[in-house]
Design a protein around this motif. Structure first.
Motif, mmCIF file in Angstrom:
data_model
loop_
_atom_site.group_PDB
_atom_site.id
_atom_site.type_symbol
_atom_site.label_atom_id
_atom_site.label_comp_id
_atom_site.label_asym_id
_atom_site.label_seq_id
_atom_site.Cartn_x
_atom_site.Cartn_y
_atom_site.Cartn_z
ATOM 1 N N ALA A 347 -9.648 -76.904 -132.669
ATOM 2 C CA ALA A 347 -10.969 -76.651 -132.091
ATOM 3 C C ALA A 347 -11.407 -75.214 -132.349
ATOM 4 C CB ALA A 347 -10.946 -76.938 -130.591
ATOM 5 N N ILE A 348 -10.478 -74.270 -132.170
ATOM 6 C CA ILE A 348 -10.819 -72.858 -132.389
ATOM 7 C C ILE A 348 -11.091 -72.587 -133.859
ATOM 8 C CG2 ILE A 348 -9.877 -70.519 -132.312
ATOM 9 C CD1 ILE A 348 -8.439 -71.296 -129.725
ATOM 10 N N GLU A 349 -10.265 -73.121 -134.725
ATOM 11 C CA GLU A 349 -10.433 -72.899 -136.160
ATOM 12 C C GLU A 349 -11.763 -73.455 -136.653
ATOM 13 O OE1 GLU A 349 -7.228 -73.132 -139.560
ATOM 14 O OE2 GLU A 349 -8.039 -75.137 -139.173
ATOM 15 N N ASN A 350 -12.116 -74.662 -136.213
ATOM 16 C CA ASN A 350 -13.400 -75.245 -136.604
ATOM 17 C C ASN A 350 -14.562 -74.364 -136.154
ATOM 18 O OD1 ASN A 350 -12.157 -77.459 -137.761
ATOM 19 N ND2 ASN A 350 -12.365 -78.750 -135.944
ATOM 20 N N THR A 351 -14.462 -73.846 -134.942
ATOM 21 C CA THR A 351 -15.521 -73.004 -134.406
ATOM 22 C C THR A 351 -15.654 -71.708 -135.194
ATOM 23 O OG1 THR A 351 -15.197 -73.895 -132.186
ATOM 24 C CG2 THR A 351 -16.310 -71.786 -132.343
ATOM 25 N N LEU A 352 -14.526 -71.049 -135.464
ATOM 26 C CA LEU A 352 -14.569 -69.776 -136.175
ATOM 27 C C LEU A 352 -15.010 -69.956 -137.624
ATOM 28 C CD1 LEU A 352 -11.378 -67.999 -134.781
ATOM 29 C CD2 LEU A 352 -13.763 -67.754 -134.065
ATOM 30 N N THR A 353 -14.632 -71.081 -138.229
ATOM 31 C CA THR A 353 -15.085 -71.358 -139.596
ATOM 32 C C THR A 353 -16.594 -71.551 -139.644
ATOM 33 O OG1 THR A 353 -12.959 -72.372 -140.168
ATOM 34 C CG2 THR A 353 -14.852 -72.932 -141.546
ATOM 35 N N ALA A 354 -17.112 -72.297 -138.678
ATOM 36 C CA ALA A 354 -18.563 -72.510 -138.626
ATOM 37 C C ALA A 354 -19.293 -71.197 -138.357
ATOM 38 C CB ALA A 354 -18.892 -73.539 -137.544
ATOM 39 N N TRP A 355 -18.732 -70.360 -137.495
ATOM 40 C CA TRP A 355 -19.326 -69.040 -137.214
ATOM 41 C C TRP A 355 -19.351 -68.184 -138.475
ATOM 42 C CZ3 TRP A 355 -16.270 -64.351 -136.786
ATOM 43 C CH2 TRP A 355 -17.009 -63.238 -136.395
ATOM 44 N N HIS A 356 -18.256 -68.209 -139.229
ATOM 45 C CA HIS A 356 -18.203 -67.458 -140.486
ATOM 46 C C HIS A 356 -19.257 -67.976 -141.460
ATOM 47 C CE1 HIS A 356 -16.554 -65.302 -143.935
ATOM 48 N NE2 HIS A 356 -16.564 -66.457 -144.598
ATOM 49 N N ASP A 357 -19.369 -69.299 -141.589
ATOM 50 C CA ASP A 357 -20.354 -69.891 -142.491
ATOM 51 C C ASP A 357 -21.781 -69.567 -142.057
ATOM 52 O OD1 ASP A 357 -18.270 -70.940 -143.917
ATOM 53 O OD2 ASP A 357 -18.429 -72.960 -143.057
ATOM 54 N N ALA A 358 -21.958 -69.304 -140.770
ATOM 55 C CA ALA A 358 -23.285 -68.968 -140.245
ATOM 56 C C ALA A 358 -23.657 -67.517 -140.486
ATOM 57 C CB ALA A 358 -23.330 -69.273 -138.748
ATOM 58 N N ASN A 397 -28.548 -70.771 -142.040
ATOM 59 C CA ASN A 397 -28.523 -70.384 -140.630
ATOM 60 C C ASN A 397 -27.612 -71.327 -139.844
ATOM 61 O OD1 ASN A 397 -30.390 -68.238 -140.937
ATOM 62 N ND2 ASN A 397 -32.042 -69.753 -141.059
ATOM 63 N N ALA A 398 -26.442 -71.571 -140.395
ATOM 64 C CA ALA A 398 -25.507 -72.489 -139.748
ATOM 65 C C ALA A 398 -25.247 -72.078 -138.316
ATOM 66 C CB ALA A 398 -24.200 -72.526 -140.524
ATOM 67 N N ALA A 399 -24.970 -73.062 -137.498
ATOM 68 C CA ALA A 399 -24.788 -72.760 -136.089
ATOM 69 C C ALA A 399 -23.831 -73.722 -135.438
ATOM 70 C CB ALA A 399 -26.141 -72.808 -135.391
ATOM 71 N N LEU A 400 -23.593 -73.463 -134.156
ATOM 72 C CA LEU A 400 -22.602 -74.238 -133.428
ATOM 73 C C LEU A 400 -23.162 -74.677 -132.090
ATOM 74 C CD1 LEU A 400 -20.800 -71.112 -133.945
ATOM 75 C CD2 LEU A 400 -19.515 -73.063 -134.768
ATOM 76 N N ARG A 401 -22.600 -75.755 -131.593
ATOM 77 C CA ARG A 401 -22.960 -76.181 -130.244
ATOM 78 C C ARG A 401 -21.730 -76.728 -129.548
ATOM 79 N NH1 ARG A 401 -28.171 -78.759 -127.806
ATOM 80 N NH2 ARG A 401 -27.384 -79.623 -125.894
ATOM 81 N N TRP A 402 -21.560 -76.354 -128.288
ATOM 82 C CA TRP A 402 -20.475 -76.893 -127.467
ATOM 83 C C TRP A 402 -21.090 -77.511 -126.224
ATOM 84 C CZ3 TRP A 402 -21.204 -72.224 -129.399
ATOM 85 C CH2 TRP A 402 -20.308 -71.776 -130.375
#
Length: 411
Positions: A347-358, A397-402
């Protein structure tokens, strides 16, 4: 012993806060200049690293009045209680333990007061009375009858109430669980929390007027950093929405404070369900924004680092779900071993990867919404989901949602 006059120190503190861009309005400046912080810090602890870890030395007017008063007016956070019971007016020497109450540094207190955007006549619910200093500033600005403050610790509440009375404020102080708010005097124009939370309770939304503001530090887990100051506005439909306006750091709410882990950490992680190389180094979590995102992805996890025979291991434990991740370094490569019903590091890795891509946006790019059913965070974009929580991704402008579900307790 005669206590030195603090008027000059109060004016200097106000000048320093104004020059630092924290103190912006005349009404709050007057409050800082006229509320004596020493009434709320009759004794406290100085801390410094020592052979037993952090060691705390009591300071009071009885030991050295001049030193005590000068320390009171430094822009510092002073610990006032250790291990839920030990105060600086009791011990006779240096002690160790875990801080459980404090007087937050004035720049943080005043900065939050300014961000609350109050107007004359407004009512405020404060969660976490602490020493009572921030409560006194609110009373000075709005009037004592317009401030309600809730403190969970009876001893802390009593000391704060005594100090407020000494300062001339007979305000509404309540001993109880601040996560429940205080419905008896609701609704409030503003709600402010001086503790950190995993999520903003929907009870506070219900007890705040439409158009009202809630200001609280979110994302605590068991970490001492990686938290954000959320500012949300309550809407007519009973939901609230806003954003993270900056970094913030407070002790966690008592009900959410993690129990420190003890025992053999290696034994706790001996039986793993999976093992693999990871594309993200846990050193990334040393940064404030990555730590904030990691706590959103794994809100119940505790982070610990250990070194044995020159080899570092980073542990993540979620005691509530009996899950763990253990990351070990082999040169520049990290291996992660995970066990339990949820894969914490995934879960953390997916989040940080998406943040990096953003493009690694700052913490102030994070928005959030609170509804009766859930607590959600996002940064623009298109939605994709997995079986643990929702993520948002999208192009440049990639982003994340929890999305986290609320407990059924909605007062």
């Amino acid at each position: 012993m005669t206590t030195p006059d603090s008027a000059a120190l109060r004016r200097k503190l106000a000048n320093d806060l104004a020059q630092g861009g924290v103190l912006k309005t005349s009404a709050w400046r007057t409050a800082v200049e006229e509320v004596p912080r020493e009434l709320f810090l009759q004794s406290f602890f100085k801390d410094a690293p020592g052979p037993r870890g952090h060691e705390y030395t009591p300071v009071s007017a009885d030991t050295d009045a001049d030193e005590w008063l000068n320390l009171v007016y430094q822009n510092e956070t002073w610990v006032t209680q250790i291990d839920g019971h030990l105060t600086a007016d009791n011990p006779t020497g240096t002690v160790t333990g875990f801080p459980t109450s404090s007087s937050t540094m004035p720049s943080t207190v005043v900065g939050m007061s300014e961000a609350l955007d109050v107007e004359d006549g407004m009512t405020v619910l404060e969660i976490g009375t602490g020493t009572g200093y921030s409560t006194a500033l609110l009373c000075h600005r709005l009037g004592e009858d317009n401030v309600t403050s809730v403190e969970v610790d009876p001893d802390v509440a009593q000391r704060a109430d005594n100090a407020l009375e000494a300062a001339g404020y007979s305000t509404w102080t309540v001993t109880g669980d601040g996560l429940l708010g205080h419905p008896r005097r609701a609704p409030y124009d503003r709600t402010i929390a001086t503790c950190a939370l995993r999520r903003i309770p929907y009870t506070w939304v219900r007890q705040t007027k439409p158009g009202g503001i809630i200001l609280a530090t979110v994302g605590p887990s068991a970490w001492s950093y990686g938290t954000g100051l959320a500012k949300i506005t309550v809407k007519d439909d009973g939901t609230a929405e806003g954003r993270i306006i900056g970094r913030s750091s407070f002790m966690p709410a008592r009900a959410e404070a993690a129990v420190p882990l003890a025992g053999d950490l290696t034994a706790r992680t001996f039986y793993a369900d999976t093992e693999r190389k990871t594309s993200v180094s846990p050193d990334t979590l040393k940064g404030w924004m990555p730590a904030f995102l990691a706590q959103l992805a794994a809100p119940g996890a505790q982070l610990l680092r250990a070194t044995s025979d020159g080899r570092e291991t980073v542990y993540l434990f979620d005691a509530g779900r009996e899950a763990f991740a253990a990351l070990t370094a082999d040169g520049d490569q990290w291996t992660v071993r995970q066990g339990g019903p949820v894969a914490i590091w995934d879960a953390i890795e997916n989040t940080l990867t998406a943040w990096h891509d953003a493009g690694e946006p700052d913490i102030t790019s994070v928005r959030l919404a609170v509804t009766p059913e859930a607590h959600a965070y996002w940064i623009g974009g298109q939605q994709i989901t997995n079986d643990q929580r929702s993520y948002w991704l999208g192009g440049k402008n990639a982003a994340l949602r929890w999305k986290h579900s609320h407990s059924p307790l909605n007062v």
